[in-house]
Design a protein around this motif. Structure first.
Motif: not given
Length: 418
Positions: A299-319
């Motif tokens: 198995w391989h862990g995956v970290m995925c970005l929600s289609a609904a995430t945008s703006g500052r929260l998207k930047d935080v998600a990348y952090e």
């Protein structure tokens, strides 16, 4: 209110605001809250606290069982910002439109990620493994599908991963020889009837049982990663008969539940994940994590970005995604038996003895503690299955969503209710 009165009121408010501390109105500087949906495997409180301290953010973890996590994520992308599970969930999430592409250039240590997810093999001799090998699902193609051709957008961040098998209590079952006598067939052995448990997940537990049935000679598959309807019918005819005869004691949905099954002696052999084995060993329950001669389920862990995430929260998600590859998190999860995609960066956060045991397959020079603070490895122990490369050279099948997925799910729930 007249225009004159409105202007006077606004002027008074401005005057009051000028006398107050700037922070009173600096709402934009408040700590952002990132919502992470996933399983108990990675959504651990110590990781949450460390990430919040390092990044200056709030983290809201929502851990659930594998099936519940996938169902919620595929139906409600607005309910999470990041999703953490396994690569077999990618096809479902991608097709449902629940996740968005990740920009490879925004992943700080992308060049350090090893070849396992990039080309499918950690060494030239390694088996690719049947089914949804992660490299097949990583890259977003020009036509919007997922494939092997490298691109600048990826469907998931490669991070934690491991190979799974089954755990067995060596006070009841004689300890086997890795890759020689340990076999998936043990799960269906009649002498353990009534004391066997399997993970309740149709894209995971199904393959444990398929490997067991094939190893025992009951069923054969042309491609175990893409079982046909006829093959599934034969497999489930067998499994339903076994269940009705009382062979299976239970079906667990989370790591803590699998620990309780073994700890209470309800079972002596069961599907297991590495943290469960580590936890039980820390409680002096003698459980061995098998290295089956037929090969592991990878198995391989995956970290995925929600289609609904945008703006500052998207930047935080990348952090947060970049934080996972920064070294300390990889060292933390190594202590529960998991690997990270850029292990050399985590090596500095492990003692030499820890790295030698968990990654290099060498005997432990001292007792080693797990993530719960208990001693999970005794001095002189050698990790079952050998070093990192050896274990990933022997993947029989990956957690997979097959072309017959819908039918397999239907059969799985028939099996559970039989």
């Amino acid at each position: 209110m007249s225009r004159r009165k409105l202007l006077k009121s606004a002027a008074k408010l401005s005057a009051v605001a000028a006398t107050l501390p700037l922070t009173t109105f600096a709402i934009g500087k408040a700590k952002p809250s990132l919502r992470v949906l996933g399983t108990h495997v990675t959504l651990q409180d110590e990781l949450r606290k460390k990430a919040m301290d390092d990044l200056g953010i709030n983290l809201v973890f929502e851990p659930k069982g594998s099936a519940a996590v996938l169902q919620k994520a595929s139906m409600a992308p607005q309910s999470f910002d990041l999703y953490e599970q396994w690569s077999n969930s990618i096809n479902v999430l991608w097709r449902s439109g629940s996740i968005q592409p990740i920009e490879k250039q925004r992943i700080t240590h992308w060049d350090e990620i090893n070849s396992l997810t990039k080309i499918g093999r950690i060494t030239p001799e390694a088996k690719l493994g049947a089914g949804d090998a992660p490299y097949k699902l990583l890259n977003v193609q020009k036509d919007g599908t997922l494939g092997e051709q490298h691109s600048e957008q990826i469907s998931f961040l490669p991070y934690v991963h491991n190979v799974d098998s089954f755990g067995y209590n060596t006070s009841v079952i004689e300890k086997g020889i890795p890759y020689e006598t340990e076999s998936w067939a043990w799960l269906l052995d009649k002498q353990y009837a009534g004391r066997v448990a399997v993970v309740n997940a149709p894209t995971i537990g199904l393959f444990d049982l398929a490997l067991a049935a094939q190893a025992a000679g009951y069923v054969t598959f042309a491609d175990i990663g893409a079982m046909t309807i006829t093959e599934l019918d034969k497999l489930f005819d067998l499994l339903i008969r076994l269940k009705q005869s009382g062979h299976f004691s239970g079906f667990w949905t989370s790591v803590p539940e699998s620990v309780r099954f073994m700890q209470s002696k309800r079972v002596v052999i069961e599907s297991m994940f590495s943290p469960a084995v580590s936890s039980l060993n820390g409680q002096n329950v003698p459980v061995t994590f098998a290295a089956p001669k037929e090969g592991y389920r990878g198995w391989h862990g995956v970290m995925c970005l929600s289609a609904a995430t945008s703006g500052r929260l998207k930047d935080v998600a990348y952090e947060y995604m970049n934080w996972w590859l920064s070294g300390w998190p990889g060292a933390f999860i190594a202590r529960q038996g998991y690997y990270i995609s850029n292990p050399q960066r985590s090596k500095q956060f492990l003692s030499q003895g820890e790295y030698d045991y968990w990654y290099a397959g060498k005997a432990a020079t001292t007792d080693l503690k797990g993530t719960d603070g208990n001693i999970s490895v005794k001095q002189g122990d050698i990790r079952t299955g050998g070093n990192y490369e050896k274990r990933f050279e022997n993947v029989a099948v990956w957690n997979t969503v097959m072309p017959t997925y819908e039918y397999s799910v239907q059969k799985w729930y028939e099996f559970l209710s039989a």
